[in-house]
Design a protein around this motif. Sequence first.
Motif, short mmCIF file in Angstrom:
data_model
loop_
_atom_site.label_atom_id
_atom_site.label_comp_id
_atom_site.label_asym_id
_atom_site.label_seq_id
_atom_site.Cartn_x
_atom_site.Cartn_y
_atom_site.Cartn_z
N MET A 133 0.89 -1.18 0.04
CA MET A 133 -0.01 0.07 -0.04
C MET A 133 0.85 1.28 0.07
SD MET A 133 -2.78 1.26 2.67
CE MET A 133 -4.32 0.31 1.75
N LEU A 134 1.85 1.33 0.66
CA LEU A 134 2.91 2.36 0.67
C LEU A 134 3.50 2.68 -0.61
CD1 LEU A 134 4.55 1.65 4.07
CD2 LEU A 134 3.35 3.50 3.79
N ARG A 135 3.99 1.60 -1.24
CA ARG A 135 4.53 1.89 -2.56
C ARG A 135 3.51 2.33 -3.41
NH1 ARG A 135 7.53 -3.47 -1.52
NH2 ARG A 135 9.42 -2.79 -0.48
N SER A 136 2.51 1.86 -3.21
CA SER A 136 1.33 2.32 -4.58
C SER A 136 0.98 3.75 -4.34
CB SER A 136 0.16 1.39 -4.23
OG SER A 136 -0.68 1.59 -3.26
N ARG A 137 1.16 4.17 -3.17
CA ARG A 137 0.97 5.73 -3.05
C ARG A 137 2.38 6.41 -3.04
NH1 ARG A 137 -3.80 6.39 1.54
NH2 ARG A 137 -5.24 4.81 0.55
N GLY A 138 3.23 5.82 -3.73
CA GLY A 138 4.57 6.45 -3.84
C GLY A 138 5.39 6.82 -2.31
N LEU A 139 5.15 6.03 -1.56
CA LEU A 139 5.82 6.13 -0.26
C LEU A 139 6.91 4.91 -0.12
CD1 LEU A 139 2.83 6.98 1.97
CD2 LEU A 139 4.78 8.59 1.22
N ARG A 140 7.88 5.04 0.63
CA ARG A 140 8.92 4.07 0.76
C ARG A 140 8.41 3.17 1.86
NH1 ARG A 140 14.00 5.35 2.34
NH2 ARG A 140 13.38 7.20 3.32
N LEU A 141 8.69 1.96 1.92
CA LEU A 141 8.47 0.91 2.81
C LEU A 141 9.70 0.83 3.49
CD1 LEU A 141 6.74 -1.09 4.23
CD2 LEU A 141 7.32 -2.91 2.44
N THR A 142 9.79 1.64 4.69
CA THR A 142 11.15 1.60 5.46
C THR A 142 10.80 0.54 6.37
OG1 THR A 142 10.19 3.30 7.12
CG2 THR A 142 11.28 4.10 5.06
N ALA A 143 11.97 0.32 7.20
CA ALA A 143 12.20 -0.79 8.14
C ALA A 143 11.47 -0.19 9.41
CB ALA A 143 13.75 -1.04 8.59
N GLN A 144 11.66 1.12 9.63
CA GLN A 144 10.77 1.57 10.56
C GLN A 144 9.42 1.61 10.57
OE1 GLN A 144 12.71 5.57 10.80
NE2 GLN A 144 14.24 5.00 12.27
N ARG A 145 8.75 1.77 9.59
CA ARG A 145 7.55 1.66 9.14
C ARG A 145 7.02 0.22 9.52
NH1 ARG A 145 7.36 5.68 4.02
NH2 ARG A 145 7.36 7.68 5.20
N GLN A 146 7.87 -0.61 8.79
CA GLN A 146 7.42 -2.11 9.07
C GLN A 146 7.27 -2.42 10.52
OE1 GLN A 146 10.33 -3.66 6.33
NE2 GLN A 146 8.80 -4.63 5.15
#
Length: 134
Positions: free
Chosen positions: A1-14
């Motif tokens: 979902m993050l990537r589909s909105r142009g956002l990075r999937l960071t380790a911290q977010r995970q």
Amino acid sequence: MLRSRGLRLTAQRQLVLQAVLDLGHATPEQVHTAVREVAAGVNITTIYRTLELLERLGLVTHTHLSHGAPTYHAAGEHQHVHLVCRECGAIDEIDPELMRPLADRLATERGFRVDIGHVALFGVCGNCEDGEPK
């Protein structure tokens, strides 16, 4: 979902999302404690910003179960009413259909639509009532 909105999937977010999923109901401070067990350098500001982002994306939601910080849980869960023990702080959940007669009456009589996912009922749990707090 993050990537589909142009956002990075960071380790911290995970890590923040996983902490919310693992804890069930958690304040930002509780999420911070859980994340720091894996990544000691993550600060509380990052936790708050990440929780806000995850909520905007519809991955988590929050409710206020005390006078303090909001409590977050996964948004994909079924809607539920929170039962909060004032003695031991335990949080339980009940089916929102138990609130349906009240919600329907409020809608009919007052034109007020209850957001059941944000309802919290405060009282004393059965364990504390019996004199055996958790």
